[in-house]
Design a protein around this motif. Structure first.
Motif, mmCIF file in Angstrom:
data_model
loop_
_atom_site.group_PDB
_atom_site.id
_atom_site.type_symbol
_atom_site.label_atom_id
_atom_site.label_comp_id
_atom_site.label_asym_id
_atom_site.label_seq_id
_atom_site.Cartn_x
_atom_site.Cartn_y
_atom_site.Cartn_z
ATOM 1 N N HIS A 72 0.866 -1.178 0.000
ATOM 2 C CA HIS A 72 0.000 0.000 0.000
ATOM 3 C C HIS A 72 0.903 1.229 0.000
ATOM 4 O O HIS A 72 1.828 1.329 0.809
ATOM 5 C CB HIS A 72 -0.901 -0.003 1.237
ATOM 6 N N GLU A 80 -7.043 -7.883 3.400
ATOM 7 C CA GLU A 80 -7.909 -7.856 4.585
ATOM 8 C C GLU A 80 -7.162 -7.317 5.805
ATOM 9 O O GLU A 80 -7.699 -6.506 6.570
ATOM 10 C CB GLU A 80 -8.437 -9.262 4.872
ATOM 11 N N GLU A 135 -6.801 -3.576 5.461
ATOM 12 C CA GLU A 135 -8.057 -2.870 5.720
ATOM 13 C C GLU A 135 -8.376 -2.820 7.213
ATOM 14 O O GLU A 135 -8.891 -1.815 7.703
ATOM 15 C CB GLU A 135 -9.202 -3.507 4.936
ATOM 16 N N ASP A 136 -8.057 -3.893 7.945
ATOM 17 C CA ASP A 136 -8.270 -3.886 9.396
ATOM 18 C C ASP A 136 -7.492 -2.743 10.041
ATOM 19 O O ASP A 136 -7.991 -2.047 10.921
ATOM 20 C CB ASP A 136 -7.837 -5.215 10.022
ATOM 21 N N THR A 137 -6.266 -2.534 9.598
ATOM 22 C CA THR A 137 -5.430 -1.475 10.165
ATOM 23 C C THR A 137 -5.877 -0.103 9.689
ATOM 24 O O THR A 137 -5.900 0.854 10.472
ATOM 25 C CB THR A 137 -3.950 -1.720 9.805
ATOM 26 N N ARG A 138 -6.261 0.014 8.430
ATOM 27 C CA ARG A 138 -6.700 1.311 7.905
ATOM 28 C C ARG A 138 -7.958 1.820 8.605
ATOM 29 O O ARG A 138 -8.210 3.021 8.628
ATOM 30 C CB ARG A 138 -6.946 1.225 6.396
ATOM 31 N N ASP A 139 -8.731 0.916 9.195
ATOM 32 C CA ASP A 139 -9.932 1.301 9.947
ATOM 33 C C ASP A 139 -9.632 1.654 11.396
ATOM 34 O O ASP A 139 -10.534 2.041 12.133
ATOM 35 C CB ASP A 139 -10.970 0.169 9.919
ATOM 36 N N SER A 140 -8.379 1.520 11.811
ATOM 37 C CA SER A 140 -8.027 1.776 13.208
ATOM 38 C C SER A 140 -7.872 3.271 13.478
ATOM 39 O O SER A 140 -7.504 4.055 12.598
ATOM 40 C CB SER A 140 -6.735 1.047 13.576
ATOM 41 N N ALA A 141 -8.142 3.657 14.708
ATOM 42 C CA ALA A 141 -8.039 5.064 15.107
ATOM 43 C C ALA A 141 -6.617 5.616 14.952
ATOM 44 O O ALA A 141 -6.450 6.736 14.452
ATOM 45 C CB ALA A 141 -8.538 5.244 16.536
ATOM 46 N N TRP A 178 -4.246 4.812 12.806
ATOM 47 C CA TRP A 178 -3.973 5.022 11.374
ATOM 48 C C TRP A 178 -4.713 6.265 10.889
ATOM 49 O O TRP A 178 -4.129 7.139 10.249
ATOM 50 C CB TRP A 178 -4.402 3.798 10.577
ATOM 51 N N GLU A 179 -6.003 6.347 11.184
ATOM 52 C CA GLU A 179 -6.804 7.486 10.740
ATOM 53 C C GLU A 179 -6.271 8.796 11.305
ATOM 54 O O GLU A 179 -6.220 9.808 10.593
ATOM 55 C CB GLU A 179 -8.268 7.284 11.115
ATOM 56 N N ASP A 200 -4.908 11.926 9.084
ATOM 57 C CA ASP A 200 -5.527 13.246 9.256
ATOM 58 C C ASP A 200 -4.476 14.307 9.568
ATOM 59 O O ASP A 200 -4.529 15.416 9.023
ATOM 60 C CB ASP A 200 -6.582 13.220 10.356
#
Length: 95
Positions: free
Chosen positions: A5, A61, A64-70, A72-73, A77
């Motif tokens: 990625h 998968e 994506e699990d990590t990209r949904d984590s606080a 990472w976000e 940001d």
């Protein structure tokens, strides 16, 4: 199938983005790697106009699990504050 990625931040402040990415990588990926994480690199374009965050994962998968984590976000940001644009791409690793 393993994936890579790549997130590229266009910026006039490469040091600020490098600092955020380095801190995230050390705190979240190196100390307590998420399941499926393989490696990461921070890349700075030769003209200092962009910084890329390259990561490899066992499969999409796990990414994506990590990209949904606080964490990472929050990191993404914070980098967006110093970036004039961001592009992301996921690649299958075939070799």
């Amino acid at each position: 199938m393993p994936v890579a990625h790549l997130i590229q931040f266009k910026t006039t402040s490469p040091d600020d983005i490098q600092t955020q990415l380095r801190a995230y990588a050390e705190r979240e990926l190196d100390r307590n790697p998420p399941k499926g994480f393989l490696t990461s690199r921070i890349l700075v374009r030769a003209d200092n106009k962009s910084v890329a965050f390259y990561t490899e994962w066992e499969n999409e998968e796990k990414l994506e699990d990590t990209r949904d984590s606080a964490p990472w976000e929050a990191c993404m940001d914070l980098n967006d504050i110093h970036a004039s644009g961001r592009e992301e791409a996921t690649y299958k690793i075939t070799r």
